[in-house]
Write a protein that holds these residues in place. Structure first.
Motif, short mmCIF file in Angstrom:
data_model
loop_
_atom_site.label_atom_id
_atom_site.label_comp_id
_atom_site.label_asym_id
_atom_site.label_seq_id
_atom_site.Cartn_x
_atom_site.Cartn_y
_atom_site.Cartn_z
N PRO A 1 -5.06 6.79 2.96
CA PRO A 1 -4.46 6.07 1.83
C PRO A 1 -4.19 7.02 0.67
O PRO A 1 -4.79 8.09 0.57
CB PRO A 1 -5.55 5.06 1.46
CG PRO A 1 -6.82 5.71 1.88
CD PRO A 1 -6.48 6.50 3.12
N ALA A 2 -3.29 6.63 -0.21
CA ALA A 2 -3.01 7.38 -1.44
C ALA A 2 -3.58 6.58 -2.60
O ALA A 2 -3.01 5.57 -3.01
CB ALA A 2 -1.51 7.58 -1.59
N ALA A 3 -4.72 7.01 -3.10
CA ALA A 3 -5.41 6.30 -4.16
C ALA A 3 -4.93 6.75 -5.54
O ALA A 3 -4.43 7.86 -5.71
CB ALA A 3 -6.92 6.53 -4.05
N SER B 1 0.83 -1.19 0.00
CA SER B 1 0.00 0.00 0.00
C SER B 1 0.87 1.24 0.00
O SER B 1 2.04 1.21 0.37
CB SER B 1 -0.92 0.01 1.23
OG SER B 1 -0.17 0.16 2.40
N ILE B 2 0.25 2.33 -0.43
CA ILE B 2 0.87 3.65 -0.38
C ILE B 2 -0.05 4.52 0.46
O ILE B 2 -1.27 4.52 0.25
CB ILE B 2 1.09 4.23 -1.78
CG1 ILE B 2 1.99 3.29 -2.58
CG2 ILE B 2 1.68 5.63 -1.70
CD1 ILE B 2 2.23 3.71 -4.00
N PHE B 3 0.51 5.23 1.42
CA PHE B 3 -0.30 6.01 2.35
C PHE B 3 0.39 7.32 2.66
O PHE B 3 1.58 7.50 2.40
CB PHE B 3 -0.55 5.20 3.63
CG PHE B 3 0.71 4.85 4.39
CD1 PHE B 3 1.11 5.61 5.46
CD2 PHE B 3 1.48 3.76 4.02
CE1 PHE B 3 2.27 5.29 6.16
CE2 PHE B 3 2.63 3.43 4.71
CZ PHE B 3 3.03 4.20 5.79
N GLN C 1 -8.18 2.32 -1.13
CA GLN C 1 -7.53 2.10 0.15
C GLN C 1 -6.00 2.19 0.05
O GLN C 1 -5.29 1.87 1.00
CB GLN C 1 -7.93 0.74 0.71
CG GLN C 1 -9.40 0.62 1.02
CD GLN C 1 -9.84 1.65 2.04
OE1 GLN C 1 -9.19 1.85 3.06
NE2 GLN C 1 -10.94 2.33 1.76
N GLY C 2 -5.51 2.59 -1.12
CA GLY C 2 -4.07 2.72 -1.33
C GLY C 2 -3.35 1.42 -1.59
O GLY C 2 -2.13 1.37 -1.60
N ARG C 3 -4.09 0.32 -1.81
CA ARG C 3 -3.48 -1.00 -2.00
C ARG C 3 -3.19 -1.29 -3.47
O ARG C 3 -3.94 -0.87 -4.35
CB ARG C 3 -4.42 -2.08 -1.45
CG ARG C 3 -4.68 -1.95 0.03
CD ARG C 3 -5.68 -2.97 0.45
NE ARG C 3 -6.92 -2.73 -0.29
CZ ARG C 3 -8.13 -2.95 0.17
NH1 ARG C 3 -8.29 -3.47 1.36
NH2 ARG C 3 -9.19 -2.70 -0.56
N PHE C 4 -2.14 -2.07 -3.70
CA PHE C 4 -1.81 -2.56 -5.03
C PHE C 4 -1.38 -4.02 -4.91
O PHE C 4 -1.04 -4.49 -3.83
CB PHE C 4 -0.70 -1.72 -5.69
CG PHE C 4 0.62 -1.79 -4.99
CD1 PHE C 4 1.56 -2.75 -5.32
CD2 PHE C 4 0.93 -0.90 -3.97
CE1 PHE C 4 2.78 -2.82 -4.67
CE2 PHE C 4 2.15 -0.96 -3.31
CZ PHE C 4 3.07 -1.93 -3.66
N GLN C 5 -1.40 -4.74 -6.05
CA GLN C 5 -1.00 -6.14 -6.03
C GLN C 5 -0.55 -6.59 -7.41
O GLN C 5 -1.12 -6.21 -8.42
CB GLN C 5 -2.15 -7.02 -5.56
CG GLN C 5 -1.73 -8.48 -5.42
CD GLN C 5 -2.66 -9.27 -4.54
OE1 GLN C 5 -3.67 -8.76 -4.06
NE2 GLN C 5 -2.32 -10.51 -4.32
#
Length: 121
Positions: free
Chosen positions: A47-49, A30-32, A66-70
């Protein structure tokens, strides 16, 4: 109503950074907005969307709300994660040591990367 059918039974799925028969793992994170600059995501930090994250300067993912990546099915071994900060709200930025990180992906393991954006004081 929209229905999408994707037939893949019996077909080799692509592997990011390797051949179809390579051992794989995954990369997630994630990036926040790291308000206290401790590089740990606290419940109060936003979060950083919509931020672009690149794997090996070739594969791209964007952070969700939510700032998540995968990245799924990443070949094992060493890789580089790069953050493109164009969509970060001002005055937030990602410092030089975090903007590009070397990671190691293990077989059937999930490598987790959390990146905090900071602001000048």
């Amino acid at each position: 109503l929209s229905l999408r059918y994707n037939f893949q039974a019996g077909k080799a799925q692509s592997v990011l950074g390797g051949t179809a028969t390579s051992a794989t793992g995954s990369v997630a994170g994630s990036i926040f907005l790291d308000a206290n600059k401790d590089n740990i995501r606290n419940a109060s930090e936003l979060p950083a969307a919509n931020i672009t994250v690149m794997l090996d300067n070739r594969y791209v993912a964007r952070t969700d709300e939510q700032g998540r990546f995968q990245f799924n099915r990443v070949s094992t071994g060493n890789h580089i994660i790069t953050v493109i900060t164009d969509n970060l709200p001002l005055p937030w930025f990602v410092d030089e040591k975090s903007i590009e990180q070397k990671i190691k992906v293990e077989v059937r393991e999930e490598t987790i990367i959390n990146i905090g954006a900071i602001q000048q004081r």
